[in-house]
Structures are given as structure tokens and as C-alpha cells.
Write an enzyme that holds these catalytic residues in place. Structure first.
Site, mmCIF file in Angstrom:
data_model
loop_
_atom_site.group_PDB
_atom_site.id
_atom_site.type_symbol
_atom_site.label_atom_id
_atom_site.label_comp_id
_atom_site.label_asym_id
_atom_site.label_seq_id
_atom_site.Cartn_x
_atom_site.Cartn_y
_atom_site.Cartn_z
ATOM 1 N N PHE A 1 71.953 41.029 67.694
ATOM 2 C CA PHE A 1 70.753 41.055 68.526
ATOM 3 C C PHE A 1 70.815 42.332 69.355
ATOM 4 O O PHE A 1 71.888 42.884 69.584
ATOM 5 C CB PHE A 1 70.717 39.842 69.471
ATOM 6 C CG PHE A 1 70.023 38.647 68.875
ATOM 7 C CD1 PHE A 1 70.622 37.894 67.886
ATOM 8 C CD2 PHE A 1 68.745 38.279 69.303
ATOM 9 C CE1 PHE A 1 69.989 36.797 67.332
ATOM 10 C CE2 PHE A 1 68.091 37.184 68.763
ATOM 11 C CZ PHE A 1 68.712 36.441 67.774
ATOM 12 N N LYS B 1 72.187 50.604 67.147
ATOM 13 C CA LYS B 1 73.183 49.511 67.134
ATOM 14 C C LYS B 1 73.380 48.978 65.711
ATOM 15 O O LYS B 1 74.498 48.655 65.310
ATOM 16 C CB LYS B 1 72.743 48.374 68.066
ATOM 17 C CG LYS B 1 72.910 48.724 69.545
ATOM 18 C CD LYS B 1 72.363 47.660 70.484
ATOM 19 C CE LYS B 1 72.388 48.188 71.914
ATOM 20 N NZ LYS B 1 71.764 47.314 72.901
ATOM 21 N N ASN C 1 75.666 36.744 83.091
ATOM 22 C CA ASN C 1 74.288 37.216 82.908
ATOM 23 C C ASN C 1 73.382 36.003 82.715
ATOM 24 O O ASN C 1 73.827 34.866 82.794
ATOM 25 C CB ASN C 1 74.201 38.178 81.721
ATOM 26 C CG ASN C 1 74.676 37.522 80.445
ATOM 27 O OD1 ASN C 1 74.092 36.552 79.980
ATOM 28 N ND2 ASN C 1 75.758 38.036 79.876
ATOM 29 N N LYS D 1 91.375 33.033 96.302
ATOM 30 C CA LYS D 1 89.994 33.353 96.696
ATOM 31 C C LYS D 1 89.973 34.605 97.595
ATOM 32 O O LYS D 1 90.709 34.668 98.583
ATOM 33 C CB LYS D 1 89.402 32.156 97.444
ATOM 34 C CG LYS D 1 87.949 32.310 97.776
ATOM 35 C CD LYS D 1 87.420 31.091 98.479
ATOM 36 C CE LYS D 1 86.025 31.370 98.989
ATOM 37 N NZ LYS D 1 85.576 30.368 99.932
HETATM 38 O O1 PMT Z 1 70.410 32.857 75.517
HETATM 39 P P1 PMT Z 1 68.929 32.974 75.775
HETATM 40 O O2 PMT Z 1 68.568 32.670 77.212
HETATM 41 O O3 PMT Z 1 68.125 32.207 74.783
HETATM 42 O O4 PMT Z 1 68.526 34.522 75.605
HETATM 43 C C1 PMT Z 1 68.575 35.118 74.345
HETATM 44 C C2 PMT Z 1 69.183 36.542 74.387
HETATM 45 C C3 PMT Z 1 68.296 37.443 75.210
HETATM 46 C C4 PMT Z 1 70.586 36.489 75.017
HETATM 47 C C5 PMT Z 1 69.285 37.008 72.886
HETATM 48 O O5 PMT Z 1 67.987 37.034 72.353
HETATM 49 C C6 PMT Z 1 69.905 38.402 72.797
HETATM 50 O O6 PMT Z 1 69.236 39.414 72.878
HETATM 51 N N1 PMT Z 1 71.266 38.455 72.636
HETATM 52 C C7 PMT Z 1 72.045 39.679 72.638
HETATM 53 C C8 PMT Z 1 72.296 40.140 74.054
HETATM 54 C C9 PMT Z 1 73.091 41.408 74.117
HETATM 55 O O7 PMT Z 1 74.226 41.374 74.570
HETATM 56 O O8 PMT Z 1 72.519 42.461 73.579
HETATM 57 P P2 PMT Z 1 73.179 43.953 73.519
HETATM 58 O O9 PMT Z 1 72.064 44.827 73.064
HETATM 59 O O10 PMT Z 1 73.841 44.280 74.799
HETATM 60 O O11 PMT Z 1 74.304 43.846 72.416
HETATM 61 C C10 PMT Z 1 74.047 44.143 71.039
HETATM 62 C C11 PMT Z 1 74.815 43.167 70.155
HETATM 63 O O12 PMT Z 1 76.225 43.361 70.358
HETATM 64 C C12 PMT Z 1 74.538 41.697 70.454
HETATM 65 O O13 PMT Z 1 74.487 40.990 69.240
HETATM 66 C C13 PMT Z 1 75.747 41.280 71.300
HETATM 67 O O14 PMT Z 1 76.038 39.900 71.077
HETATM 68 C C14 PMT Z 1 76.842 42.157 70.749
HETATM 69 N N2 PMT Z 1 77.900 42.514 71.728
HETATM 70 C C15 PMT Z 1 77.589 43.165 72.872
HETATM 71 C C16 PMT Z 1 78.597 43.536 73.742
HETATM 72 C C17 PMT Z 1 79.933 43.199 73.429
HETATM 73 N N3 PMT Z 1 80.909 43.534 74.238
HETATM 74 N N4 PMT Z 1 80.211 42.557 72.292
HETATM 75 C C18 PMT Z 1 79.224 42.205 71.434
HETATM 76 O O15 PMT Z 1 79.503 41.608 70.390
#
Ligand code: PMT
Length: 406
Positions: free
Chosen positions: A327, A341, A214, A293
């Protein structure tokens, strides 16, 4: 650090309020700070440099170029910028704000602003119509988004004979703001704590040359790690593949896939007091990555994906006394999704960013966020640098910690 070891660089631009800065310089000097003053050409029309050199005990710098008469040659605008612990532009005219916001460095003050690596604060003062002008406001927004602090002027009687917003704030309030900023620089409020941060994307292999990923650059997580380290914490940064250098004092553990990130986070969790998950973890991985590949013989192909573990949910489930922060990267229904969340993952706090907004989310230097806490409170953070947001997140965490101790 004792005030005598701190240098405050005061930049005076050409507003009538320039005369008020004499009192400020005098007070800071009496408190024991090293004070250096730069005046623009226009400022010198309003107040004599001699006033400030007498009060600061140092020569006032006004010119970009002057004859070099000593053997020790310094590039003055760089050495002045390097010496400063804080730079304060007061009064900040529309002109100096416009120059700083647009990268114009055509005199000593604007050049030193560009060369400064310390915090720079602006205290604007001008006529109300100038203050309200959309171009000026756009420039201020730009400065704030770059991490500069711009303090709104007061309202009141103005030198042009009218009343309105644009009056320089009181010297008391300016002095208080300066002292608060300098004190913050010294605070080691996270000393003795271990902070575990995740950052960047994960890469899920498709075959030996391809992967799913991503747009995360890691900037948000790295800013948090750097800020926590500056506050005295031991910081462990579990990072997906990014092209950022490791912040000073931070221990980085590099990972690629979500499974690797999960293992590293789980292992580091035991030692951590605070866990902040800023990484953008791939929700799915390829069930069986090809060992060779993949050939492009077919018109269509499909990948069989399986769900990755939710790393944060697992950390939240065993958080104990730790503070766990997540986040939420959202494109719609920010509040509802973030709160869901927060609860589902058993978090203390969630930083929700609407990644569709300009200047927010992935791969930019700025962000716009709402911080929701498990006590029901929330705090909106308008467009600001990721560094400034990192500081706010840590402030909120420290606040949460203090409340828990009560
Ligand atoms: O890295 P940058 O370019 O500075 O961008 C910052 C950001 C947009 C990546 C950051 O601000 C951000 O939003 N990070 C969280 C991205 C995300 O995966 O969000 P989510 O809403 O899908 O997940 C919620 C939370 O669960 C997040 O804390 C994520 O890290 C966590 N997660 C998600 C999926 C997963 N399988 N395991 C996790 O731990």
C-alpha cells in the site's frame, strides 16, 4: 450451491417499471432460485401482488405488521433478511434510495434493507431530472460508499413522455448482473492458496506507559483478510493493536512493534503464495525505551529515534514466485510516490491511497485508491467501502496470477 438453495429477495418500489419485474421473477424462478417479493404501498398501486405471488410461488409481503395467526412467531423483517442470499431493489425509486441512504425504516421494504446482511443491489428507474438531482446523486454516492451496489439506469424513452437517462435497464442485463453476483458468492478462487496479510498500526514504546503510533484502525487489512478467507484461502493476518474481531476462518498473529511485525511476516512468508501489506508500520522507533516512566521535570525533552526496517522491501527482495502487494499512504504526488515504492520494494502491485481525501485512508470505513501494477497498468477506484476495495484488490491479484500462468 444449487440455485434451489439460494434465496433472492426482490424489493419492488413504486415506479411504473414495476410491471417489468414480473418477467424477472419468472426467469429467476424457472432457473430454480427461491424468490421472495416485497412490494411497497405505491408498487401495489401499479401492479397487483397476485402477479408476483403466482410467479414466485410464495406470498408477497407488503405489510410491516399483520395479525399473527400461527403458533410459530417470527419477526418477519428479520427472518426475511436472514433468509436472503441477495436482495435486489427493482425498480428503485428516488424515495426508497433516499430512505435507505438516510437510515429511514418506515415500511417493510426499507426495514428489511436495513436488517439485511447479504449484498443489496439497486436498479434505479425514474425521470431524468430526478435522476440528475444533486440530492439523489448524493444519496447514491452514500449507498455506494456503504458497500451497496447501485447500477446506473439506461437512457431512452421514459414513461413520462420524455427521453433521457432514468429508464430501467433491460431485464436481460438485470438478470445477468444478479446471476453474476450469486455465482461470485460461491467462488472459491483462492482455494489451496495461503494469503498473508498485515494490518493496523505498530506501537513503538517510549517508556512503560507511552508509545508512538499512527491512526491506522486495521479496517483495510481486516477487510482483505475476510474477503480472501471467503474465497477459500488459508489466511494469516499479522495484526498490530486494533479493536477489531478476527474474521471467520482467519488465523491472527498479534504483534505490537515494527520489529515484532517484521519477525512474524518473515516467518509466515515461506508458506505464503500472496502477501499483502496493508499495515501502517512506524518508520522510526525510540532507540532506547526507558524502563521506568519518564518524569515530566524538564520543560523540553527529546527522543532519540532510529529507523525501523522496511518490512515490505525485505519481503519483496525474496518474493520468488509469490505475489507481493503493498500500500502507499500518500499526501501528495500520489502516482510518482506510489510508482517509486512499487519499483523500489519489488512489488507486483501497489494500492495507493491519498489519505488527505475525505473518506479515504486511516480510520474510516471507506477508501479511494489507484491500483498500479508492475506491468504498467493502473485502475482507479472511486469512493467505496473497504470491503468492496478488498474484493477489487483480490480480483486484480487473481488477474495477475492468471497472466503469469500464460
Ligand atoms: O487501517 P485503516 O484505518 O483501515 O487505514 C488503512 C491504511 C491507510 C493504513 C492503508 O490503506 C494503507 O495505506 N496502508 C499502508 C500505510 C503505509 O505505511 O504506507 P507507506 O506509504 O508509508 O508504506 C508503503 C508500504 O511499505 C506499505 O505497504 C507499508 O505497509 C510498508 N512499510 C512501510 C514502512 C516500513 N517500515 N515497513 C513497511 O513494510
Amino acid at each position: 450451491m444449487a440455485p434451489s438453495h439460494k434465496t433472492i429477495l426482490i424489493g419492488i418500489s413504486g415506479g411504473i417499471a414495476a410491471y417489468k419485474v414480473a418477467e424477472l421473477v419468472s426467469r429467476l424462478k424457472k432457473k430454480g432460485y427461491q424468490v421472495e417479493v416485497i412490494m411497497t404501498e405505491s408498487a401495489r398501486q401499479l401492479v397487483a401482488p397476485l402477479t408476483f405471488s403466482t410467479l414466485s410461488g410464495r406470498p408477497v409481503r407488503t405489510e410491516m405488521f399483520h395479525e399473527i395467526v400461527t403458533e410459530h412467531v417470527e419477526v418477519e423483517h428479520i427472518s426475511m433478511a436472514d433468509r436472503a442470499d441477495l436482495m435486489v431493489i427493482v425498480p428503485a425509486t428516488a424515495n426508497i434510495i433516499g430512505k435507505a441512504a438516510n437510515g429511514i425504516a418506515d415500511d417493510l421494504l426499507s426495514t428489511v434493507i436495513m436488517a439485511a446482511s447479504c449484498p443489496v443491489m439497486y436498479f434505479p428507474a425514474m425521470n431524468t431530472r430526478m435522476w440528475e438531482h444533486p440530492v439523489l446523486q448524493e444519496n447514491i454516492t452514500k449507498l455506494r460508499s456503504l458497500g451497496y451496489e447501485v447500477i446506473d439506469p439506461d437512457s431512452g424513452f421514459l414513461a413520462c413522455g420524455t427521453s433521457g437517462k432514468g429508464r430501467l435497464g433491460s431485464i436481460d442485463s438485470i438478470e445477468a448482473k444478479i446471476l453474476e453476483t450469486l455465482e461470485k458468492q460461491d467462488r472459491q478462487t483462492l482455494a489451496g492458496k495461503t494469503v498473508l496479510v498485515s494490518a493496523g498500526p505498530t506501537r513503538e514504546p517510549v517508556d512503560p506507559v507511552r508509545y508512538l503510533t499512527n491512526r491506522s484502525s486495521g479496517k483495510m487489512g481486516y477487510a482483505i483478510a475476510a474477503a480472501a478467507s471467503k474465497r477459500g484461502a488459508e489466511v494469516v493476518l499479522v495484526s498490530g493493536p486494533v479493536s477489531l474481531s478476527v474474521p471467520t476462518g482467519v488465523k491472527r498473529i498479534s504483534v505490537e512493534t515494527a520489529l515484532e511485525m517484521q519477525a512474524a511476516m518473515a516467518e509466515q512468508m515461506d508458506q505464503a503464495d500472496i502477501v499483502i501489506m496493508a499495515a501502517a508500520v512506524a518508520d522510526y522507533r525510540v532507540a532506547k525505551p526507558a524502563t521506568e516512566k519518564i518524569k515530566k521535570d524538564d520543560e523540553e525533552m527529546s527522543l532519540n529515534l532510529v529507523k525501523n526496517p522496511d518490512i515490505l522491501s525485505a519481503l519483496g527482495a525474496r518474493k520468488g514466485q509469490r505475489i507481493v502487494v503493498g500500500f502507499a499512504a500518500e499526501t501528495n504526488d500520489l502516482k510518482a510516490n506510489a510508482l517509486s515504492k512499487l519499483k523500489k520494494k519489488n512489488l507486483n502491485m501497489i494500492v495507493a491511497n491519498d489519505v488527505t481525501q475525505a473518506g479515504a485512508g486511516f480510520d474510516v470505513d471507506t477508501n479511494i485508491a489507484v491500483i498500479y501494477r508492475d506491468n504498467g497498468s493502473s485502475r482507479e477506484i472511486p469512493l467505496t467501502s473497504k470491503e468492496a476495495l478488498a474484493e477489487i484488490i483480490l480480483d486484480e491479484i487473481e488477474c495477475n496470477d492468471k497472466e503469469d500462468e500464460r
